[in-house]
Write an enzyme that holds these catalytic residues in place. Structure first.
Site, mmCIF file in Angstrom:
data_model
loop_
_atom_site.group_PDB
_atom_site.id
_atom_site.type_symbol
_atom_site.label_atom_id
_atom_site.label_comp_id
_atom_site.label_asym_id
_atom_site.label_seq_id
_atom_site.Cartn_x
_atom_site.Cartn_y
_atom_site.Cartn_z
ATOM 1 N N LYS A 118 117.715 68.841 96.754
ATOM 2 C CA LYS A 118 117.796 69.750 95.603
ATOM 3 C C LYS A 118 118.062 71.212 95.995
ATOM 4 C CE LYS A 118 115.034 67.045 92.410
ATOM 5 N NZ LYS A 118 114.043 67.055 91.327
ATOM 6 N N ASN B 133 119.243 69.863 90.162
ATOM 7 C CA ASN B 133 119.096 68.401 90.023
ATOM 8 C C ASN B 133 120.280 67.773 89.281
ATOM 9 O OD1 ASN B 133 118.581 69.131 87.317
ATOM 10 N ND2 ASN B 133 117.272 67.363 87.039
ATOM 11 N N ASP C 90 115.150 69.773 85.382
ATOM 12 C CA ASP C 90 113.778 69.329 85.647
ATOM 13 C C ASP C 90 112.765 70.127 84.827
ATOM 14 O OD1 ASP C 90 114.246 67.278 87.490
ATOM 15 O OD2 ASP C 90 114.284 68.649 89.192
ATOM 16 N N GLY D 185 98.857 71.034 91.384
ATOM 17 C CA GLY D 185 99.891 70.815 92.386
ATOM 18 C C GLY D 185 100.738 72.056 92.561
ATOM 19 N N TYR E 171 104.473 57.666 87.307
ATOM 20 C CA TYR E 171 104.805 56.620 86.328
ATOM 21 C C TYR E 171 104.599 55.203 86.863
ATOM 22 C CZ TYR E 171 109.313 56.884 88.720
ATOM 23 O OH TYR E 171 110.291 56.912 89.666
HETATM 24 P P1 ATR Z 1 106.870 67.268 94.746
HETATM 25 O O1 ATR Z 1 108.109 67.904 95.253
HETATM 26 O O2 ATR Z 1 107.045 65.903 94.127
HETATM 27 O O3 ATR Z 1 106.080 68.163 93.851
HETATM 28 P P2 ATR Z 1 105.408 67.850 97.175
HETATM 29 O O4 ATR Z 1 106.248 69.062 97.379
HETATM 30 O O5 ATR Z 1 105.140 66.953 98.329
HETATM 31 O O6 ATR Z 1 105.979 66.913 96.034
HETATM 32 O O7 ATR Z 1 104.028 68.350 96.553
HETATM 33 C C1 ATR Z 1 102.955 67.524 96.454
HETATM 34 C C2 ATR Z 1 101.773 68.259 95.769
HETATM 35 O O8 ATR Z 1 100.758 67.286 95.561
HETATM 36 C C3 ATR Z 1 101.179 69.363 96.584
HETATM 37 O O9 ATR Z 1 100.712 70.376 95.730
HETATM 38 C C4 ATR Z 1 99.993 68.662 97.272
HETATM 39 O O10 ATR Z 1 98.918 69.497 97.583
HETATM 40 P P3 ATR Z 1 98.897 70.318 98.983
HETATM 41 O O11 ATR Z 1 99.761 71.542 98.756
HETATM 42 O O12 ATR Z 1 97.471 70.638 99.186
HETATM 43 O O13 ATR Z 1 99.449 69.380 100.033
HETATM 44 C C5 ATR Z 1 99.564 67.729 96.173
HETATM 45 N N1 ATR Z 1 98.809 66.591 96.684
HETATM 46 C C6 ATR Z 1 99.315 65.507 97.333
HETATM 47 N N2 ATR Z 1 98.314 64.646 97.628
HETATM 48 C C7 ATR Z 1 97.167 65.192 97.175
HETATM 49 C C8 ATR Z 1 95.787 64.790 97.153
HETATM 50 N N3 ATR Z 1 95.399 63.635 97.695
HETATM 51 N N4 ATR Z 1 94.901 65.601 96.555
HETATM 52 C C9 ATR Z 1 95.284 66.766 96.001
HETATM 53 N N5 ATR Z 1 96.564 67.218 95.976
HETATM 54 C C10 ATR Z 1 97.489 66.438 96.543
#
Ligand code: ATR
Length: 280
Positions: free
Chosen positions: A69, A90, A110, A133, A220
């Protein structure tokens, strides 16, 4: 659907991408509108080579997913100002000039997905929204919500990335273990917590859920995550992970076709594809 010499080519590039539900959704939409178009998943490792291939093969429109992206941006001829601001694309449109030149434009839909789903349930302009997140999904969701006039708060496990996203959005950051201290109308999970096989995972304690009017998950699979199940029993309205996928796809469909996306049919196609995979 019959494919012939007049079939127009659409698709999605990513890596991995074979799991994508977008082909089911877009092909159902194209068929409903009687278009001789096809949408195929394409696993692309080298984005430069991938883009050259799409141009050469005469593709008309392509969705872009992880990890391309951001990397696709330097390869575009034009970028939509919103996509430029978000720093991620996207949606691609290949515009063919009369002299055969191809103008490649990148856009982002998105950020519209969560907005459109939420706007069916709540007036965003008066809502406080807690986004859990700080990854790419949270960025798009947060951007859309700020655009819609919502008061956004970002909660994240890792403070540095959560604070950085909150600063970029111009909103408040809350450490994930302190979300109990936050009052908000809407909760959105943008993390992978609760995704198969972590079906019993939940990103906030269920005891907090009665405080929210609407709870949305971008996961999902399963369609009803534990977060949504607990939210439903707590009396909240819920929005599942297909909603965001559907509305970002519907916005792409509109860009490519110029017509109204058949959203009910596209939604049914997504559900049907999930059911098909569950029994496969
Ligand atoms: P995407 O692009 O789909 O948003 P990503 O960039 O990998 O995916 O982001 C994943 C998010 O999920 C991050 O905010 C991550 O938190 P961290 O910044 O602390 O890594 C969060 N995340 C993933 N697994 C987690 C968990 N078990 N508990 C809490 N947050 C989680």
């Amino acid at each position: 659907m019959s494919i012939d010499g007049k079939t127009e080519l659409y698709g999605i590039i990513g890596n991995p991408v074979r799991h994508s539900l977008s082909p089911a959704m877009h092909n159902a939409g194209f068929a409903t509108l009687g278009m001789n178009w096809v949408y195929v998943p394409m696993e692309v490792q080298d984005i430069e080579q991938g883009m050259a291939g799409l141009r050469a093969l005469g593709f008309r429109g392509v969705s872009v997913t992880v990890p391309h992206k951001e990397a696709v941006i330097p390869l575009l001829d034009e970028i939509d100002p919103v996509a430029e601001k978000i720093g991620a694309v996207n949606t691609l449109v290949f515009h063919r000039e009369k002299d055969g030149r191809v103008i490649l434009r990148g856009l982002n839909t998105d950020w519209l997905g969560a907005n459109t789903a939420l706007a069916e349930k709540i007036n965003l302009q008066q809502s406080r929204v807690l986004v859990i997140g700080a990854g790419g999904s949270a960025k798009a969701v947060g951007f859309g919500l700020v655009e819609a006039g919502a008061e956004v708060m970002i909660a994240n496990r890792t403070a540095a990335s959560g604070q950085a996203l909150a600063d970029w959005l111009g909103c408040v950051f809350v450490p994930l273990d302190q979300v109990a201290s936050v009052a908000a109308d809407v909760l959105i999970n943008t993390t992978s917590v609760g995704m198969e096989p972590d079906n019993e995972g939940i990103v906030v304690p269920p005891s907090l859920l009665p405080g929210f009017s609407v709870v949305m998950d971008i996961v999902y699979a399963p369609l009803e995550t534990r977060l949504l199940r607990e939210a439903r029993s707590a009396g909240c309205q819920t929005i599942d992970g297909l909603a965001m996928l559907l509305y970002q796809g519907a916005a792409q469909f509109k860009i490519w076709t110029g017509g109204r996306p058949p959203q009910l049919i596209m939604r049914s196609a997504l559900e049907e594809e999930l059911r098909r995979r569950a029994v496969a």
